[in-house]
Design a protein around this motif. Structure first.
Motif, PDB file in Angstrom:
ATOM      1  N   TRP A  27       0.837  -1.203   0.000  1.00 32.24           N
ATOM      2  CA  TRP A  27       0.000   0.000   0.000  1.00 32.24           C
ATOM      3  C   TRP A  27       0.868   1.248   0.000  1.00 32.24           C
ATOM      4  O   TRP A  27       0.640   2.206  -0.742  1.00 32.24           O
ATOM      5  CB  TRP A  27      -0.892   0.033   1.243  1.00 32.24           C
ATOM      6  CG  TRP A  27      -2.173  -0.730   1.143  1.00 32.24           C
ATOM      7  CD1 TRP A  27      -2.510  -1.848   1.838  1.00 32.24           C
ATOM      8  CD2 TRP A  27      -3.298  -0.450   0.311  1.00 32.24           C
ATOM      9  NE1 TRP A  27      -3.770  -2.269   1.513  1.00 32.24           N
ATOM     10  CE2 TRP A  27      -4.273  -1.424   0.567  1.00 32.24           C
ATOM     11  CE3 TRP A  27      -3.581   0.559  -0.625  1.00 32.24           C
ATOM     12  CZ2 TRP A  27      -5.509  -1.442  -0.068  1.00 32.24           C
ATOM     13  CZ3 TRP A  27      -4.816   0.536  -1.257  1.00 32.24           C
ATOM     14  CH2 TRP A  27      -5.765  -0.470  -0.977  1.00 32.24           C
ATOM     15  N   GLN A  28       1.886   1.227   0.887  1.00 32.56           N
ATOM     16  CA  GLN A  28       2.685   2.447   1.032  1.00 32.56           C
ATOM     17  C   GLN A  28       3.503   2.732  -0.212  1.00 32.56           C
ATOM     18  O   GLN A  28       3.608   3.877  -0.660  1.00 32.56           O
ATOM     19  CB  GLN A  28       3.592   2.336   2.261  1.00 32.56           C
ATOM     20  CG  GLN A  28       2.783   2.304   3.544  1.00 32.56           C
ATOM     21  CD  GLN A  28       3.646   2.226   4.757  1.00 32.56           C
ATOM     22  OE1 GLN A  28       4.180   3.216   5.202  1.00 32.56           O
ATOM     23  NE2 GLN A  28       3.811   1.027   5.281  1.00 32.56           N
ATOM     24  N   ALA A  31       1.213   4.106  -2.827  1.00 38.13           N
ATOM     25  CA  ALA A  31       0.840   5.500  -2.583  1.00 38.13           C
ATOM     26  C   ALA A  31       1.980   6.432  -2.953  1.00 38.13           C
ATOM     27  O   ALA A  31       1.782   7.442  -3.634  1.00 38.13           O
ATOM     28  CB  ALA A  31       0.459   5.684  -1.119  1.00 38.13           C
ATOM     29  N   LEU A  32       3.158   6.081  -2.494  1.00 34.22           N
ATOM     30  CA  LEU A  32       4.322   6.915  -2.788  1.00 34.22           C
ATOM     31  C   LEU A  32       4.557   7.006  -4.283  1.00 34.22           C
ATOM     32  O   LEU A  32       4.826   8.074  -4.834  1.00 34.22           O
ATOM     33  CB  LEU A  32       5.544   6.307  -2.099  1.00 34.22           C
ATOM     34  CG  LEU A  32       6.616   7.281  -1.629  1.00 34.22           C
ATOM     35  CD1 LEU A  32       5.986   8.384  -0.809  1.00 34.22           C
ATOM     36  CD2 LEU A  32       7.646   6.527  -0.797  1.00 34.22           C
ATOM     37  N   VAL A  35       2.079   9.344  -5.905  1.00 33.35           N
ATOM     38  CA  VAL A  35       2.378  10.749  -5.654  1.00 33.35           C
ATOM     39  C   VAL A  35       3.555  11.207  -6.506  1.00 33.35           C
ATOM     40  O   VAL A  35       3.526  12.265  -7.153  1.00 33.35           O
ATOM     41  CB  VAL A  35       2.678  10.975  -4.151  1.00 33.35           C
ATOM     42  CG1 VAL A  35       3.257  12.350  -3.937  1.00 33.35           C
ATOM     43  CG2 VAL A  35       1.410  10.811  -3.343  1.00 33.35           C
TER      44      VAL A  35
END
Lengths: 396, 247, 354
Positions: A27-28, A31-32, A35
């Motif tokens: 997930w992280q 997300a990164l 972005v």
């Protein structure tokens, strides 16, 4: 006994969707990545657009000549100054109106908030009307009212109203005697500063003495005397620490003295009165949040009305009041940017207005402007968090 | 033919930071057994049963429920939670749903049952806990005892093999404790595997196969109730019993 | 009679200090109220076709100015013959909003879905006419109350889902998600709305690909939505914190997944708590719409100012009349909404579930 974390065997991450560590990691990373991808795309598009339209980039423009005047400049400024200097002028103007506005708003807000709780029905109702009226009308409209409906229709300088001896009000603003520094000023201010520091120390000494021996030391008398006498001596010896520069009526307008622009006055009044309405509600809620049982218990212990208020009610009320109060002060600072609507040369008006129009470098200018407000906001939030952590009522 | 235990807790340790809350705890529970865990507050009893359905994670040792190892594996945790029902001290009913909706929520969304089937099951269990007439009311409209009975029914609607009770009557007014205990006794008589953390020693005497005494994170003593109450072996157990059985 | 005397003595004249205050307040009111009432009602001009009616000495407020320009104040320069489309869009919205506000009406989730998803799409089509068969109306012509409501409503509706995601993100245990959410929220909360509007109006076009051209109103809406989502996130976060931890535990113990727990158990309870907060955010947004004046859009206040500079209606009392009228309209909206918010807060604090 060693901490449990070290005793736990480090489990190897399994390549399975059911492993919470892996899931969290995916997930992280996603997300990164999203972005970063978005930022990259926007940066690339911007670069292409800017080079196509031949708009300069970079912060070099700050050294270019400004070429425009600013009506109110707290630091030395002229048309030959740089854009960077113009930025500074705008920033000072913003801080000036924000600081003065905060003082007025807090004072007025506390007064109205306490008035709301008055036993005098008329006073309480009037305070309520004030709050409910000013809170529900947009600030911009209130600024327009002050500027266009009150200040501009005032008579011209030749027919100025005299507010106080030497203080004149007209549609060009308020003119008052200016204060200048002399040779004695540094010594005078130093003496004043020393007297204030001394008074803090005396107060602490008096409190410590009262704690140990129970005797009261006339600290307030001593402090008042020292604050008057010490600087007074400097005055006597060195001469007057200030010069007063009276405003005199010239051909069309006053010269000399200090001038408060009508734009500044309108903004200050509008901001202060508007924010005071919100602060009044915060103060009222804070005082009411201290249950009546607290005052009753204080009285039962023998404390006087004043002591109960000072030692029991207000400290508790302040804990409830200060966080939202800080929020309102921040709002006031941000709302000062409405200056651009009535022509007060604040940071937004000067920098994001005139400078942006002249240089066309939107990204840099707006980024800097937002950056300034962000720094102010974050600094205030940090200070407030520290205060909260220190005074938080310890609970289980 | 002895069946393997339905719950196996083997040499489990747990820390909260530096605080050693579970110390080398081992416990085996056979199917259909009723275990009462007693002990002073802070002894780790709630923490232990919350480890069984992974509301807390144990740091060391092994926990297996119905053959499923409890690790970080999310799929296994979900499987275990479907087999284990829990009743909380604070009831934790969902206040924005009716009693019936509280009971059908998990069967519909987790077991993917059709609504009619879930509602029929729910009404059955609401009758079992003796409040079918409250089905369309909201938790806020019920008394504490009624709410806790709904909580029991809600857990039962998932057809668990094991029921965990974490001080189910501690938040109730005295006059409502009996109605909840009666329901729990009924469950026990129907053969449900139950682990109860409770202070209600009368319930322990009536229903428990074993009473487990925990103190300061470790199991001090365990015995069938008759033996536990009349002939405790450890000094700590005796001190505890003296405290709670007085008055 | 003695009852009234007693009340007066207790509430207004209980001691010297209070007596003095009462007299002071009465004096101030006596000096301030009658002139205003005179200006607004007694000496005011009520009938007239053009500015000549309001000229002349000792005339009070110029109400014909308001009456004559009412259409512009509401619709801006929207073509008069097409205004029925705006009216229908507005009525459809009202039809969805009124049942939503009354607590007893059921099917709130469907209601919300209509209000937040279906109605905005219908309204956009109706007002902009962006469909074959309808005459298109350029956003430059939109103005007045129409623009005010569009900006405020879009701000709230668009910021709602984003705000929920940000609030969940800020409470997440994954450090990257939490940090990104926090940065996003604190950024938009730390900058003034004017800079956001400047950013949307002046800076946004730089970041858009060459073919994509968003008109001024749309850019403004993007800025307002982003700005408002940060405040909405904080409001939702407060609501999430108000849901007891035991609710999450019970849901997890029953086997529900994270998203099932959030969607079925936590958020429904959290959102009840945030309704007063959402209304307050909307009130703030409603007042903030006045700022769009600065980037060249004409909301209600902006339209009033435009009509004031119209020479056709230039009168000495025109400005004061216009601003007083605008202040009154804003006040009615905002005060009404704040009363509703207080009503909802009282209801929720009573502990009633529905």
């Amino acid at each position: 006994m060693a901490g449990g974390k070290q005793a736990t065997a480090k489990r190897a991450m399994r390549w399975s969707w059911n492993d919470p560590h892996l899931r969290s990691l995916i997930w992280q990373v996603a997300a990164l990545a999203a972005v970063v991808a978005a930022l990259w795309y926007f940066a690339a598009t911007a670069h292409e657009n800017l080079s196509r339209q031949h708009i300069a980039t970079g912060f070099g423009f700050l050294q270019n000549t400004a070429g425009f005047g600013i009506v109110q400049a707290l630091v030395p400024y002229s048309e030959e100054a740089s854009y960077g200097r113009a930025f500074l002028v705008g920033l000072c103007n913003t801080l000036l109106v924000a600081a003065l506005g905060t003082i007025l708003a807090v004072a007025l807000g506390f007064a109205v908030g306490i008035a709301r709780l008055s036993s005098n029905w008329l006073v309480a109702k009037l305070a309520a009307v004030y709050v409910e009226t000013l809170r529900n009308i947009p600030l911009l409209l209130q600024l327009f009212f002050w500027y266009f409906a009150i200040l501009q229709p005032l008579p011209g300088p030749r027919e100025s109203l005299t507010l106080l001896p030497g203080v004149f009000l007209s549609n060009r603003g308020i003119v008052m005697p200016g204060v200048g520094l002399t040779g004695t000023s540094p010594a005078f201010l130093a003496a004043l500063f020393l007297a204030i520091v001394a008074s803090f120390l005396v107060t602490r000494y008096a409190k410590a003495r009262r704690m140990t021996t129970g005797e009261r030391f006339p600290a307030s008398v001593v402090n008042t005397v020292s604050i008057i006498v010490l600087p007074g001596l400097v005055w006597l010896i060195g001469g007057a620490p200030f010069t007063i520069d009276h405003a005199a009526m010239g051909k069309f307008d006053f010269t000399g003295g200090w001038r408060l622009l009508p734009e500044f006055l309108a903004l200050l009044l509008g901001l202060a009165l508007y924010t005071a309405a919100f602060i009044a509600e915060i103060v009222r809620a804070g005082i009411q949040s201290v249950g009546r049982g607290q005052t009753e218990a204080a009285h039962a212990l023998g404390l006087s009305n004043g002591q109960a208020l000072r030692l029991v009610v207000i400290p508790q009320a302040l804990r409830v009041i200060i966080p939202p109060l800080t929020s309102q002060i921040l709002n006031l600072t941000k709302n000062s940017s409405l200056a651009v609507a009535i022509g007060y040369p604040d940071l937004v008006s000067v920098f994001a207005g005139t400078v942006l129009n002249q240089t066309g470098q939107a990204i840099e200018v707006i980024a800097i402007t937002m950056g300034v407000y962000l720094v102010i906001s974050l600094a205030t939030s940090l200070a407030m968090n520290l205060y909260n952590a220190r005074v938080a009522i310890v609970e289980r | 033919m002895t069946k393997s235990p339905i719950i196996e807790i083997a040499h489990v340790d747990k820390w909260y930071g530096d605080f050693h809350v579970l110390k080398d705890v081992s416990l085996s529970v056979a199917e259909g057994e009723r275990i009462v865990i007693a002990g002073p507050s802070g002894s780790g009893k709630s923490t232990l049963i919350r480890c069984i359905n992974r509301l807390e994670a144990h740091d060391k040792g092994r926990i297996a429920v119905d053959g499923i190892e409890l690790t970080e594996d999310l799929k296994r945790i979900d499987e275990v939670r479907r087999e284990v029902g829990m009743v909380f001290q604070q009831f934790n009913l969902f206040p924005h749903m009716t009693v019936l909706e509280n009971c059908t929520l998990a069967p519909i969304w987790v077991r993917k049952q059709p609504q009619e089937e879930a509602e029929a099951t729910a009404m059955r269990f609401l009758e079992r806990v003796r409040i079918p007439e409250q089905a369309l009311k909201y938790p806020g409209q019920l008394s504490g005892g009624q709410q806790q009975r709904v909580a029991i029914a809600r857990a039962l609607c998932m057809n668990p093999k094991i029921m965990l009770f974490d001080e189910p009557t501690s938040a109730l007014d005295p006059e409502m404790i009996k109605e909840v205990l009666d329901v729990m006794v009924g469950l026990a008589n129907d053969g449900m595997t139950m682990i109860c953390v409770t202070h209600e020693m009368g319930f322990a005497r009536e229903v428990a196969n074993r009473v487990v005494f925990m103190d300061q994170g470790e199991i001090v003593e365990e015995a069938p109730p008759a033996e536990f109450f009349t002939a405790p072996k450890s000094e700590r157990t005796k001190a505890f019993l003296a405290q709670i059985l007085r008055g | 009679m003695t009852g009234a005397m007693k009340w007066l003595r207790r509430n207004l004249f209980s001691n010297w200090w209070n007596t003095g205050l009462t007299l002071l307040v009465l004096f101030v009111l006596w000096r301030a109220l009658p002139p205003f009432v005179d200006w607004a009602f007694i000496s005011a001009v009520w009938h007239g076709e053009d500015r000549t009616a309001c000229l002349g000495p000792d005339k009070g407020a110029c109400w014909p100015f308001i009456f004559a320009n009412l259409d512009q104040f509401i619709y801006g320069r929207y073509p008069a013959d097409l205004r029925w489309r705006v009216d229908i869009a507005f009525l459809l919205g009202l039809a969805g909003l009124v049942p939503m506000l009354i607590p007893r009406v059921p099917a709130k989730v469907w209601n919300l879905g209509y209000l937040v998803v279906a109605w905005p799409m219908i309204a956009i089509v109706l007002i902009s006419g962006d469909r074959p068969g309808l005459i298109g109306v350029d956003t430059d012509l939109w103005g007045g109350l129409l623009v005010t409501l569009i900006v405020a409503i879009t701000g709230i509706v668009a910021s709602f889902p984003l705000g929920i995601l940000l609030a969940l993100g800020r409470r997440s245990e994954m450090p990257v998600i939490r940090t990104l959410s926090t940065i996003f929220i604190e950024f938009w909360r730390g900058v003034p709305l004017i800079t956001v509007l400047f950013m949307a109006s002046v800076m946004l076009p730089i970041f858009l690909p060459r073919g994509l051209h968003l008109d001024n109103l749309l850019r403004c809406l993007v800025g307002v939505a982003l700005f408002s989502s940060a405040y909405m996130a904080e409001v939702v976060r407060g609501g999430l914190q108000a849901v007891p931890r035991g609710q999450v535990e019970a849901a997890r113990a029953l086997g529900l997944s994270y998203w099932q727990t959030m969607g079925l158990v936590v958020l429904p309870q959290a959102l009840r708590h945030v309704i007063p907060g959402i209304v307050n955010t909307f009130i703030g947004l409603f007042k903030d719409t006045t700022l769009v004046l600065i980037i060249g859009l004409f909301d209600f206040l902006g339209q009033v100012r435009v009509q004031l500079s119209d020479m056709h209606w230039s009168t000495p009392q025109g400005a004061a009349t216009g601003y007083v009228f605008a202040a009154f309209v804003y006040w009615v909206f905002c005060f009404g909404m704040s009363r509703y918010s207080a009503f909802m807060e009282r209801r929720l604090n009573k502990g009633r579930v529905r």
